[in-house]
Design an enzyme around this catalytic site. Structure first.
Site, PDB file in Angstrom:
ATOM      1  CG  HIS A 176      -1.845  -0.863   1.600  1.00 43.30           C
ATOM      2  ND1 HIS A 176      -2.176  -1.745   1.432  1.00 43.30           N
ATOM      3  CD2 HIS A 176      -3.445  -0.576   0.917  1.00 43.30           C
ATOM      4  CE1 HIS A 176      -2.995  -2.229   1.542  1.00 43.30           C
ATOM      5  NE2 HIS A 176      -4.256  -1.728   1.503  1.00 43.30           N
ATOM      6  CD  GLU A 201      11.093  20.305  -3.890  1.00 47.95           C
ATOM      7  OE1 GLU A 201      12.721  20.271  -4.454  1.00 47.95           O
ATOM      8  OE2 GLU A 201      10.141  20.088  -3.553  1.00 47.95           O
ATOM      9  CD  GLU A 255      10.667  21.491  -0.893  1.00 45.64           C
ATOM     10  OE1 GLU A 255      11.894  21.923  -1.809  1.00 45.64           O
ATOM     11  OE2 GLU A 255       9.706  21.233  -0.751  1.00 45.64           O
TER      12      GLU A 255
HETATM   13 MN    MN Z   1       2.271  -2.368   3.472  1.00 44.00          MN
HETATM   14 MN    MN Z   2       9.559  21.630  -2.957  1.00 43.85          MN
END
Ligand code: MN
Ligand code: MN
Length: 259
Positions: A95, A230, A250
């Site tokens: 998942h 990113e 970030e």
């Molecule tokens: Mn899982």
């Molecule tokens: Mn960003």
């Protein structure tokens, strides 16, 4: 009588749409559901990313539905991955938005078993390293926080219990090389976007989709900066924040000591 719910369900894309997904592109196809929002890639047979809000408002006592099935919301011409496409491959149906993050109702839980929310994950990753981070997130919610979580995968080639694979289902599903997750942690409250500042806790991880990922390593040993994810994915996370705040947040790597 409906049960009183003091906790909120917020917009899954409050922090932005990391790839500017739209319904015009089949490799960056926007799928909006009550339970989560995602960008789907019809070429890889997996999501580029799934984004969801997690608070106590999403939690309850519905049982795990286990009804893995194709997602009928995909456009015509896009292959609809089936449960059996993973059978016998040595990879788990992993998942992105976890089943246990969506158990307020059977309907909510059932949505997490749509195959658009599933990626081929090595059993050691799905059942150990990745799962323990999922539980850590729910513990943060139990402690009075709400979270924005974005998860996805990139690259090609992983190792499962039957060895290394690049694809499943005659090439229709790419086995990713890496699985990543970004978590924004806020004390429960309103006006979430405005409350994020340079001291907001962010957690980002980038994990190999390989057996033995858990060998002497825990989820927190895979922490990286959002900048690193990113760069690896080409997406822009937290795009609803000012560019100044984005560059501050970030570049950091979460360093909280995990018990
Ligand atoms: Mn899982
Ligand atoms: Mn960003």
């Amino acid at each position: 009588m409906p049960r009183f719910r003091p906790h909120r369900r917020d917009n899954h894309l409050t922090l932005g749409n990391p790839s500017e997904a739209r319904t015009a592109s089949t490799d960056n196809y926007l799928l909006t559901k009550p339970q989560f929002t995602l960008s789907y890639n019809c070429s890889t047979g997996t999501a580029n990313w799934v984004s969801w809000h997690l608070s106590k408002a999403w939690k309850g006592s519905a049982t795990r539905q286990d009804n893995f099935r194709p997602d009928g919301a995909l456009p015509t011409g896009c292959y609809r991955v089936t449960k059996d496409d993973y059978t016998g491959s040595g990879f788990d149906r992993g998942h992105l938005c976890p089943s246990d993050d969506r158990d307020a109702s059977q309907e909510d839980n059932s949505a997490t078993f749509l195959m658009t929310n599933i990626i081929p994950q090595s059993p050691d990753l799905n059942r150990e390293t990745w799962r323990v981070l999922e539980e850590y997130c729910r513990n943060l919610v139990d402690q009075g926080n709400e979270l924005y979580i974005i998860a996805g995968a990139y690259g090609k080639g992983g190792s499962g219990s039957e060895g290394t694979r690049n694809t499943l289902a005659d090439g229709k599903v790419t086995v990713p090389a890496k699985c990543w997750k970004i978590i924004v942690v806020l004390p429960e409250g309103g006006n979430d976007l405005k409350r994020i500042n340079s001291s907001t806790r962010l957690i980002a991880v980038d994990m190999p989709n390989r057996q033995s990922v858990n060998n002497g390593k825990y989820w927190y040993d895979y922490r990286v900066s959002i900048d690193a994810i990113e760069q690896a994915t080409g997406f822009d996370f937290l795009s609803q924040l000012s560019t100044g705040l984005q560059s501050q947040l970030e570049s950091k790597v979460d360093a909280e000591r995990i018990q």
